[in-house]
Design an enzyme around this catalytic site. Structure first.
Site, PDB file in Angstrom:
ATOM      1  N   HIS A 202      33.968  32.090  43.395  1.00  0.00           N
ATOM      2  CA  HIS A 202      33.905  33.334  43.891  1.00  0.00           C
ATOM      3  C   HIS A 202      33.190  34.433  42.821  1.00  0.00           C
ATOM      4  O   HIS A 202      34.036  35.062  42.302  1.00  0.00           O
ATOM      5  CB  HIS A 202      35.914  33.534  43.790  1.00  0.00           C
ATOM      6  CG  HIS A 202      36.619  34.341  44.516  1.00  0.00           C
ATOM      7  ND1 HIS A 202      36.401  35.916  43.360  1.00  0.00           N
ATOM      8  CD2 HIS A 202      36.768  34.752  44.886  1.00  0.00           C
ATOM      9  CE1 HIS A 202      37.135  36.951  43.764  1.00  0.00           C
ATOM     10  NE2 HIS A 202      36.929  36.062  45.187  1.00  0.00           N
TER      11      HIS A 202
ATOM     12  N   HIS B 160      46.702  39.647  39.578  1.00  0.00           N
ATOM     13  CA  HIS B 160      45.737  40.068  39.894  1.00  0.00           C
ATOM     14  C   HIS B 160      46.711  41.341  40.690  1.00  0.00           C
ATOM     15  O   HIS B 160      47.363  41.779  40.071  1.00  0.00           O
ATOM     16  CB  HIS B 160      45.796  39.104  40.893  1.00  0.00           C
ATOM     17  CG  HIS B 160      44.392  39.451  41.940  1.00  0.00           C
ATOM     18  ND1 HIS B 160      43.237  39.700  40.698  1.00  0.00           N
ATOM     19  CD2 HIS B 160      43.639  39.721  43.366  1.00  0.00           C
ATOM     20  CE1 HIS B 160      42.662  40.225  42.084  1.00  0.00           C
ATOM     21  NE2 HIS B 160      42.786  40.252  43.272  1.00  0.00           N
TER      22      HIS B 160
ATOM     23  N   ASP C 135      39.271  39.627  51.783  1.00  0.00           N
ATOM     24  CA  ASP C 135      38.140  37.915  51.377  1.00  0.00           C
ATOM     25  C   ASP C 135      38.716  36.812  51.723  1.00  0.00           C
ATOM     26  O   ASP C 135      38.312  35.667  51.266  1.00  0.00           O
ATOM     27  CB  ASP C 135      37.281  38.659  50.753  1.00  0.00           C
ATOM     28  CG  ASP C 135      37.603  38.359  49.215  1.00  0.00           C
ATOM     29  OD1 ASP C 135      38.788  39.275  49.344  1.00  0.00           O
ATOM     30  OD2 ASP C 135      37.606  38.048  48.241  1.00  0.00           O
ATOM     31  N   HIS C 136      40.164  36.947  51.545  1.00  0.00           N
ATOM     32  CA  HIS C 136      41.216  35.461  51.194  1.00  0.00           C
ATOM     33  C   HIS C 136      41.222  35.348  52.858  1.00  0.00           C
ATOM     34  O   HIS C 136      41.956  34.601  53.297  1.00  0.00           O
ATOM     35  CB  HIS C 136      41.203  35.415  50.534  1.00  0.00           C
ATOM     36  CG  HIS C 136      41.128  35.360  49.394  1.00  0.00           C
ATOM     37  ND1 HIS C 136      41.226  34.320  48.162  1.00  0.00           N
ATOM     38  CD2 HIS C 136      39.955  36.476  48.646  1.00  0.00           C
ATOM     39  CE1 HIS C 136      40.449  34.680  47.261  1.00  0.00           C
ATOM     40  NE2 HIS C 136      39.799  36.348  47.141  1.00  0.00           N
TER      41      HIS C 136
ATOM     42  N   HIS D 269      46.533  35.558  49.154  1.00  0.00           N
ATOM     43  CA  HIS D 269      46.417  36.443  48.942  1.00  0.00           C
ATOM     44  C   HIS D 269      46.056  37.345  49.809  1.00  0.00           C
ATOM     45  O   HIS D 269      45.795  36.978  50.523  1.00  0.00           O
ATOM     46  CB  HIS D 269      46.620  37.399  47.115  1.00  0.00           C
ATOM     47  CG  HIS D 269      45.354  37.428  46.860  1.00  0.00           C
ATOM     48  ND1 HIS D 269      44.354  36.065  47.005  1.00  0.00           N
ATOM     49  CD2 HIS D 269      44.084  38.646  46.769  1.00  0.00           C
ATOM     50  CE1 HIS D 269      43.169  37.022  46.793  1.00  0.00           C
ATOM     51  NE2 HIS D 269      42.862  37.704  46.469  1.00  0.00           N
TER      52      HIS D 269
END
Lengths: 313, 313
Positions: free
Chosen positions: B270, B142, B66-67, B62
């Site tokens: 995470h 999410h 941070d990804h 997504h």
């Protein structure tokens, strides 16, 4: 003022050097500015115990990834940490799109004011000024439009409090006006000029940052009489051809700028990863050779390392 | 196959944990895939001695920084290193713009083919398939569209060479066809079926990756009977309210998915930075408490750390 080198390598991170970023920290306030923001700059700031809330300004020299890919993450982390203090970004044309296009897709939350400022037209002129500092930019000579920065700390003055008292200035607002250099009028009709009540502490300081660039006259002009010149030296003299081809500087190019500009101290940075890996395609490269070369050409040279600090007194 | 956790922290990097990325490495070829690519992933890969030339695929769950903020830098470094091997990126709608908009401004050079692939419509279905693997995605729950992945290694078979020889199959092309499971016709007119000349070595393996998400039925469905489920656990049970509000999982949420899906092994990752900083606003947070909580709910749980390896036999 203190410099802290967060990333001193060119192009790609290595185990010893991160990609480019330099901190200029003001010791009276603890606030700081960044010059460039390669990927992992926020990690390096954390390792060096800097708080993102104290970050005031970021100056981006050019749009190569090793100078700018750390910006979106750092701005995003400031939001996630709920920081309220404004930050200003100064960069070449495109800096607004770079931040906005990233935010269109990765919609990170801002809890603070974000100022995005383009350099002056043609890249030459005053980028920022307040009562303590003036920052100028100059167009350098690289494969994309890249800009150098000079940071001039204005001369500092000390207020002669005792002299003011002896002249019968009452403590209060008039004291403050005099301190700021303004003219005041006393009750008895006398006029006093603030300039007569301050004493110069120093003539100011000049720091110049040039990365990335081949040797160019604009660098020399920008660095004229600087106290400290931070200049890229991607290659040693043996790789002059590579430096010329990629519009980077060799150690010799950087020392030439320092000599012609008459700077007091030269700090070299932005070294190709080959000087850390030692052997590449059968050729031995070492940082020690680079340092010897620099000392011979410009004795007042330092070779930057990640987390190296340098105080500008 | 081996998992290597490059980043196991949520939202922002800490001194102990980088932001999210997980490697799936294939030991027969040395090639590997990445699940997510937070800022600094290329640094972590270097620390763990991975070569970028061996990277085959990147799956982005997504669009939270941070990804994904490590992707432009990593793709750029592949070009600077002159790597020729193709890489494929799989991501939600917007992945193409994210890469292209970054390249419009920071025009990094590609020396390799770059495949950019959107997930199937509605995010559910086959993302990638070859003769060894099938990768599926599922929409999670999410604050932005986020996707989980299942990687199924297909059952492996051993060719029964001696049996083929005894049946009079001549070495050469016919041997090869039989090995691939095809039917062949011998000179004497006999027909042989490839299926009779292979022996199953294993039933395959199933790995599932769910981050970021609150508990949801799609995770359970995706993780059904997985050998390994990697699931986010941003918060401990004490912070259930925070987890619900931010559409993240608590340890309990992740253990519930593992239990309902009947997985063999759960790996939690995470984690909110609060569990590394220990004390925040007067409350004590520890990773040990998180681990105890997980073990009580689902004994076959591991807590991921940066650079932790886990072999899927």
């Amino acid at each position: 003022m203190k410099l802290i080198f967060l990333g001193t390598g060119a192009a790609v991170p290595t185990l010893k050097r991160n990609v480019t970023s330099v901190v200029l920290r003001f010791e009276d306030t603890g606030r700081y500015w960044l010059f460039d923001c390669g990927e992992g700059t926020q990690h390096q700031l954390k390792k060096a115990s800097f708080r993102l809330s104290k970050l005031e300004k970021v100056f981006i020299s050019h749009f190569h990834g090793d100078h700018v890919f750390g910006l979106p993450g750092m701005l995003s982390t400031r939001g996630l940490e709920g920081i309220k203090e404004r930050v200003d970004i100064y960069g070449p044309k495109g800096i607004k799109s770079f931040i906005e296009e990233n935010r269109k897709i990765v919609n990170f939350h801002l809890t603070y004011e974000l100022g995005i400022n383009n350099f002056p037209k043609k890249g030459m002129g005053v980028v920022y000024e307040d009562n303590k500092f003036i920052v100028r930019s100059a167009l350098l000579n690289h494969s994309v439009s890249a800009y150098g920065f000079s940071v001039k700390r204005k001369p500092r003055y000390r207020f002669l409090m005792e002299k003011a008292r002896k002249c019968g200035v009452p403590e209060g607002p008039l004291f403050g006006e005099l301190k700021e250099g303004k003219s005041i009028k006393l009750k008895d009709g006398r006029r006093l000029n603030g300039r007569d009540f301050v004493e110069k502490v120093d003539d100011g300081k000049k720091l110049v940052y040039c990365s990335d660039t081949a040797y160019c006259e604009n660098s020399v002009e920008l660095a004229k009489n600087a106290d400290v010149l931070i200049h890229e030296a991607t290659f040693s003299g043996k790789e002059q051809e590579l430096a010329d081809k990629s519009l980077h500087s060799s150690v010799g190019d950087a020392c030439r700028v320092a000599t012609e500009a008459g700077v007091s101290r030269l700090i070299l940075t932005h070294f190709s990863p080959r000087y850390d890996t030692k052997i590449r395609d059968g050729t031995v490269y070492t940082m020690e050779n680079m340092a010897d070369e620099a000392k011979a050409l410009f004795p007042e040279t330092l070779m930057a390392k990640d987390f190296m600090e340098y105080e500008i007194k």
